[in-house]
Design a protein around this motif. Structure first.
Motif, PDB file in Angstrom:
ATOM      1  N   LEU A 168       0.692  -1.132   0.119  1.00 28.07           N
ATOM      2  CA  LEU A 168      -0.054   0.061   0.001  1.00 28.07           C
ATOM      3  C   LEU A 168       0.943   1.109   0.164  1.00 28.07           C
ATOM      4  O   LEU A 168       1.838   1.665   0.876  1.00 28.07           O
ATOM      5  CB  LEU A 168      -0.765  -0.251   1.375  1.00 28.07           C
ATOM      6  CG  LEU A 168      -1.693  -0.915   1.678  1.00 28.07           C
ATOM      7  CD1 LEU A 168      -2.487  -0.713   2.804  1.00 28.07           C
ATOM      8  CD2 LEU A 168      -2.525  -1.704   0.310  1.00 28.07           C
ATOM      9  N   ALA A 169       0.287   2.611  -0.829  1.00 35.42           N
ATOM     10  CA  ALA A 169       0.672   3.171  -1.014  1.00 35.42           C
ATOM     11  C   ALA A 169       0.028   4.558  -0.334  1.00 35.42           C
ATOM     12  O   ALA A 169      -1.699   4.799  -1.273  1.00 35.42           O
ATOM     13  CB  ALA A 169       2.243   3.334  -1.569  1.00 35.42           C
ATOM     14  N   ALA A 170       0.375   6.078   0.197  1.00 34.40           N
ATOM     15  CA  ALA A 170      -0.472   6.609   0.252  1.00 34.40           C
ATOM     16  C   ALA A 170      -0.636   7.779  -1.352  1.00 34.40           C
ATOM     17  O   ALA A 170      -1.648   8.021  -1.822  1.00 34.40           O
ATOM     18  CB  ALA A 170      -0.506   7.857   1.100  1.00 34.40           C
ATOM     19  N   THR A 171       0.890   7.971  -1.804  1.00 36.21           N
ATOM     20  CA  THR A 171       0.874   8.463  -3.216  1.00 36.21           C
ATOM     21  C   THR A 171       1.902   7.442  -3.455  1.00 36.21           C
ATOM     22  O   THR A 171       2.445   6.719  -3.536  1.00 36.21           O
ATOM     23  CB  THR A 171       1.323   9.847  -3.008  1.00 36.21           C
ATOM     24  OG1 THR A 171       2.157   9.774  -2.031  1.00 36.21           O
ATOM     25  CG2 THR A 171       0.207  10.529  -2.568  1.00 36.21           C
ATOM     26  N   ALA A 172       2.048   7.972  -5.394  1.00 36.62           N
ATOM     27  CA  ALA A 172       2.645   7.311  -6.119  1.00 36.62           C
ATOM     28  C   ALA A 172       3.120   8.671  -7.354  1.00 36.62           C
ATOM     29  O   ALA A 172       2.681   8.631  -7.882  1.00 36.62           O
ATOM     30  CB  ALA A 172       2.106   6.155  -7.158  1.00 36.62           C
ATOM     31  N   ALA A 173       4.221   8.654  -7.042  1.00 33.88           N
ATOM     32  CA  ALA A 173       5.308   9.472  -8.158  1.00 33.88           C
ATOM     33  C   ALA A 173       5.945   9.322  -9.259  1.00 33.88           C
ATOM     34  O   ALA A 173       6.645   8.373  -9.578  1.00 33.88           O
ATOM     35  CB  ALA A 173       5.020  11.362  -7.574  1.00 33.88           C
ATOM     36  N   GLY A 174       6.004   9.661 -10.763  1.00 33.32           N
ATOM     37  CA  GLY A 174       6.416   9.196 -11.911  1.00 33.32           C
ATOM     38  C   GLY A 174       6.441   8.522 -12.652  1.00 33.32           C
ATOM     39  O   GLY A 174       5.276   7.549 -11.980  1.00 33.32           O
ATOM     40  N   ALA A 178      11.730   5.499 -12.570  1.00 35.26           N
ATOM     41  CA  ALA A 178      11.736   7.092 -11.520  1.00 35.26           C
ATOM     42  C   ALA A 178      10.470   6.833 -10.544  1.00 35.26           C
ATOM     43  O   ALA A 178       9.906   8.028 -10.252  1.00 35.26           O
ATOM     44  CB  ALA A 178      11.613   8.229 -12.290  1.00 35.26           C
ATOM     45  N   THR A 179       9.291   5.830 -10.670  1.00 36.50           N
ATOM     46  CA  THR A 179       8.671   5.523  -9.442  1.00 36.50           C
ATOM     47  C   THR A 179       8.392   6.105  -8.063  1.00 36.50           C
ATOM     48  O   THR A 179      10.016   5.192  -7.309  1.00 36.50           O
ATOM     49  CB  THR A 179       7.563   4.850  -9.688  1.00 36.50           C
ATOM     50  OG1 THR A 179       6.804   4.685 -11.332  1.00 36.50           O
ATOM     51  CG2 THR A 179       6.244   4.463  -9.109  1.00 36.50           C
ATOM     52  N   VAL A 180       8.327   6.612  -7.452  1.00 36.34           N
ATOM     53  CA  VAL A 180       8.323   7.252  -5.685  1.00 36.34           C
ATOM     54  C   VAL A 180       7.148   6.537  -5.174  1.00 36.34           C
ATOM     55  O   VAL A 180       6.187   7.216  -5.458  1.00 36.34           O
ATOM     56  CB  VAL A 180       9.389   8.157  -5.244  1.00 36.34           C
ATOM     57  CG1 VAL A 180       9.512   8.531  -4.363  1.00 36.34           C
ATOM     58  CG2 VAL A 180      10.783   8.502  -6.667  1.00 36.34           C
ATOM     59  N   LEU A 181       7.148   5.663  -4.216  1.00 33.82           N
ATOM     60  CA  LEU A 181       5.893   5.552  -3.629  1.00 33.82           C
ATOM     61  C   LEU A 181       6.326   6.658  -2.152  1.00 33.82           C
ATOM     62  O   LEU A 181       7.650   6.460  -1.794  1.00 33.82           O
ATOM     63  CB  LEU A 181       5.842   4.173  -4.002  1.00 33.82           C
ATOM     64  CG  LEU A 181       5.939   3.249  -3.878  1.00 33.82           C
ATOM     65  CD1 LEU A 181       5.699   1.672  -3.935  1.00 33.82           C
ATOM     66  CD2 LEU A 181       4.119   3.861  -5.565  1.00 33.82           C
ATOM     67  N   THR A 182       4.958   6.393  -1.383  1.00 31.38           N
ATOM     68  CA  THR A 182       5.446   7.746   0.261  1.00 31.38           C
ATOM     69  C   THR A 182       4.093   7.448   0.387  1.00 31.38           C
ATOM     70  O   THR A 182       3.631   6.880   0.352  1.00 31.38           O
ATOM     71  CB  THR A 182       5.159   9.430  -0.347  1.00 31.38           C
ATOM     72  OG1 THR A 182       3.944   9.443  -1.242  1.00 31.38           O
ATOM     73  CG2 THR A 182       6.232   9.723  -0.989  1.00 31.38           C
ATOM     74  N   ARG A 198       4.005  -6.517   9.115  1.00 28.08           N
ATOM     75  CA  ARG A 198       4.155  -5.184   8.879  1.00 28.08           C
ATOM     76  C   ARG A 198       4.925  -3.963   9.252  1.00 28.08           C
ATOM     77  O   ARG A 198       5.311  -4.213  10.110  1.00 28.08           O
ATOM     78  CB  ARG A 198       2.443  -4.352   9.123  1.00 28.08           C
ATOM     79  CG  ARG A 198       1.499  -3.579   8.945  1.00 28.08           C
ATOM     80  CD  ARG A 198       1.129  -2.650   9.593  1.00 28.08           C
ATOM     81  NE  ARG A 198       2.093  -2.489  10.859  1.00 28.08           N
ATOM     82  CZ  ARG A 198       0.839  -1.426  11.469  1.00 28.08           C
ATOM     83  NH1 ARG A 198      -0.325  -0.988  11.343  1.00 28.08           N
ATOM     84  NH2 ARG A 198       1.233  -0.312  12.649  1.00 28.08           N
ATOM     85  N   ILE A 199       4.912  -4.259   7.308  1.00 28.04           N
ATOM     86  CA  ILE A 199       6.871  -3.115   7.793  1.00 28.04           C
ATOM     87  C   ILE A 199       6.032  -1.089   7.154  1.00 28.04           C
ATOM     88  O   ILE A 199       5.433  -1.652   6.224  1.00 28.04           O
ATOM     89  CB  ILE A 199       7.482  -3.585   6.883  1.00 28.04           C
ATOM     90  CG1 ILE A 199       7.704  -4.637   7.197  1.00 28.04           C
ATOM     91  CG2 ILE A 199       8.513  -3.063   6.257  1.00 28.04           C
ATOM     92  CD1 ILE A 199       8.736  -5.328   5.802  1.00 28.04           C
ATOM     93  N   LEU A 200       6.387  -0.559   7.761  1.00 30.75           N
ATOM     94  CA  LEU A 200       6.284   0.458   7.728  1.00 30.75           C
ATOM     95  C   LEU A 200       7.054   1.304   6.871  1.00 30.75           C
ATOM     96  O   LEU A 200       8.776   1.185   7.646  1.00 30.75           O
ATOM     97  CB  LEU A 200       4.981   1.904   8.536  1.00 30.75           C
ATOM     98  CG  LEU A 200       4.541   1.220   9.286  1.00 30.75           C
ATOM     99  CD1 LEU A 200       3.463   1.252  10.568  1.00 30.75           C
ATOM    100  CD2 LEU A 200       3.052   0.785   8.370  1.00 30.75           C
ATOM    101  N   ALA A 201       7.498   2.537   6.138  1.00 29.54           N
ATOM    102  CA  ALA A 201       8.192   2.965   5.776  1.00 29.54           C
ATOM    103  C   ALA A 201       8.041   4.585   5.080  1.00 29.54           C
ATOM    104  O   ALA A 201       6.534   5.041   4.850  1.00 29.54           O
ATOM    105  CB  ALA A 201       9.205   2.195   4.756  1.00 29.54           C
ATOM    106  N   ASP A 202       8.605   4.891   5.107  1.00 30.26           N
ATOM    107  CA  ASP A 202       8.214   6.575   4.454  1.00 30.26           C
ATOM    108  C   ASP A 202       8.205   6.581   2.946  1.00 30.26           C
ATOM    109  O   ASP A 202       7.470   7.701   3.024  1.00 30.26           O
ATOM    110  CB  ASP A 202       9.386   7.658   5.100  1.00 30.26           C
ATOM    111  CG  ASP A 202       9.307   7.909   6.259  1.00 30.26           C
ATOM    112  OD1 ASP A 202       8.729   7.382   7.203  1.00 30.26           O
ATOM    113  OD2 ASP A 202      10.748   7.937   7.277  1.00 30.26           O
ATOM    114  N   SER A 203       9.163   6.012   2.500  1.00 34.32           N
ATOM    115  CA  SER A 203       8.825   6.061   1.232  1.00 34.32           C
ATOM    116  C   SER A 203       9.637   4.682   0.451  1.00 34.32           C
ATOM    117  O   SER A 203      10.632   3.819   1.173  1.00 34.32           O
ATOM    118  CB  SER A 203       9.809   7.526  -0.041  1.00 34.32           C
ATOM    119  OG  SER A 203      11.229   7.402   0.588  1.00 34.32           O
ATOM    120  N   ALA A 204      10.035   4.523  -0.492  1.00 36.50           N
ATOM    121  CA  ALA A 204      10.093   3.044  -1.315  1.00 36.50           C
ATOM    122  C   ALA A 204      10.569   3.790  -2.625  1.00 36.50           C
ATOM    123  O   ALA A 204       9.773   4.091  -3.337  1.00 36.50           O
ATOM    124  CB  ALA A 204       8.946   1.913  -1.516  1.00 36.50           C
TER     125      ALA A 204
END
Length: 366
Positions: A168-174, A178-182, A198-204
């Protein structure tokens, strides 16, 4: 020179102008009332967002009005047909036209011509205005009426599967590599689909072998221990950026050409596109509902005014018109579930009610 199907030029202009003025009046009334009711439930949500002002409410109105106009134009044509023909009958104008040798089809011809031009205008309006307004409003609503990201590649609420695992990701850009998940959440599940951690991360970011999580925190379900930070790690090796590009398609927000490209892309990925194909055809058959309404509502305009049956005829005309909308929506739903083919789900209601309207007109008036 007009064809014999139409009455004289002057009568055609008179009937068409009268009919068009009634359509505009009914449509304005419906849209105004519905817009006011819509704002009663929405303006509070818009103004509750910090920084939003009355200008944002007006922006919502500007994006919502084209949707209401496109949605309720066929209803307006139906009601205007009944109002116009009832007034002509009450004033004995229908009787005078029939006494002059005009058939019911000739009386309806100017109304059908006006409705046909409105159908063409509705199609162009949907393609050039409504789709753009729908896309902008959908993006704004998805962001809870907050600021819309300037980057057109930004997508929200990303949900993807990698086998039993879920990313899951709040947003996906690019796009592409070059895609960045946040705002990333990764659920590691076993073969029985039970969550192990369950793993939480700032970005991927995509590395070619999976998605590298930045500042991950792991919560182990078995031990129920507090989430612990770990060095960056790679997850979801089977999930490629191309999967993100296969975004959910909103057919109401895409013109017919762009929707064709989206369907082709989903077909190439092996996705089921039956619902989208039905909506593609409905972009053509939907505006033609305005052309059908004079035929379905025509029963209200004939018969002797002094017989007292005009009210019953008006009810029958309204029932036929609203029955079309019910069947049309039901056919689209059946097409979405695979019960009908896309072509049939979009065109069957139009053809069916065109035959019903023509049959009723011929049996009662011709």
């Amino acid at each position: 020179m007009l064809f014999d199907f139409f009455p004289s030029r002057r009568l055609t202009w008179y009937l068409g102008k009268t009919f068009l003025s009634r359509i505009v009046a009914v449509l304005a009334m419906l849209v105004l009332v519905l817009m006011m009711l819509d704002l009663l439930g929405t303006s509070g949500d818009i103004l509750a967002v910090p920084g939003n002002t009355q200008a944002d409410v007006l922006r919502y109105v500007g994006w919502r009005l084209p949707q209401l106009v496109a949605q309720f134009l066929p209803y307006s044509v139906l009601l205007a047909t009944i109002i116009t023909l009832l007034a002509l009958n009450q004033n004995s104008e229908v009787t005078a036209m029939k006494a002059a040798g005009m058939s019911a089809h000739q009386i309806l011809a100017p109304l059908l011509l006006t409705a046909g031009l409105l159908s063409l205008s509705s199609f162009l309006f949907n393609e050039l205005v409504v789709t753009r307004a729908t896309a902008q409003l959908a993006a704004w609503e998805a962001n809870d009426f907050g600021p819309i990201p300037d980057d057109p590649t930004v997508r929200g609420n990303v949900y993807l599967n990698d086998g039993p695992d879920i990313l899951l990701a709040a947003t996906a850009a690019g796009r592409g590599a070059a895609t960045v998940l946040t705002g990333v959440t990764f659920y590691d599940r076993d073969d029985e689909l039970m969550i192990r951690r369950r793993i939480l991360a700032d970005s991927a970011r995509y590395t070619g072998a999976g998605w590298r999580l930045e500042n991950p925190r792991i919560f182990e379900v078995d031990t129920a221990a507090a989430a612990r930070p770990v060095p960056s790690m790679v997850v979801a090796p089977g999930l490629t950026p191309g999967r993100l590009d296969l975004r959910p398609v909103n057919p109401d927000a895409e013109p017919i050409g762009v929707l064709s490209e989206s369907i082709a892309m989903l077909d190439a990925a092996g996705r089921d596109t039956s619902e989208l194909r039905g909506r593609w055809w409905h972009k053509i058959s939907g505006p033609l509902a305005a052309l059908l309404m004079p035929l379905l509502g025509a029963v209200a305009g004939f018969g002797l005014a002094r017989s007292g049956g005009l009210f019953v005829r008006a009810i029958i005309g309204m029932a036929l018109g609203f029955a079309y909308f019910v069947v049309d929506n039901a056919a689209l739903a059946m097409g979405s579930f695979g019960g009908y083919s896309p072509l049939l789900s979009a065109w069957a209601p139009f053809v069916l009610f065109a035959l019903i309207g023509e049959t009723v007109l011929i049996r009662t008036e011709e």
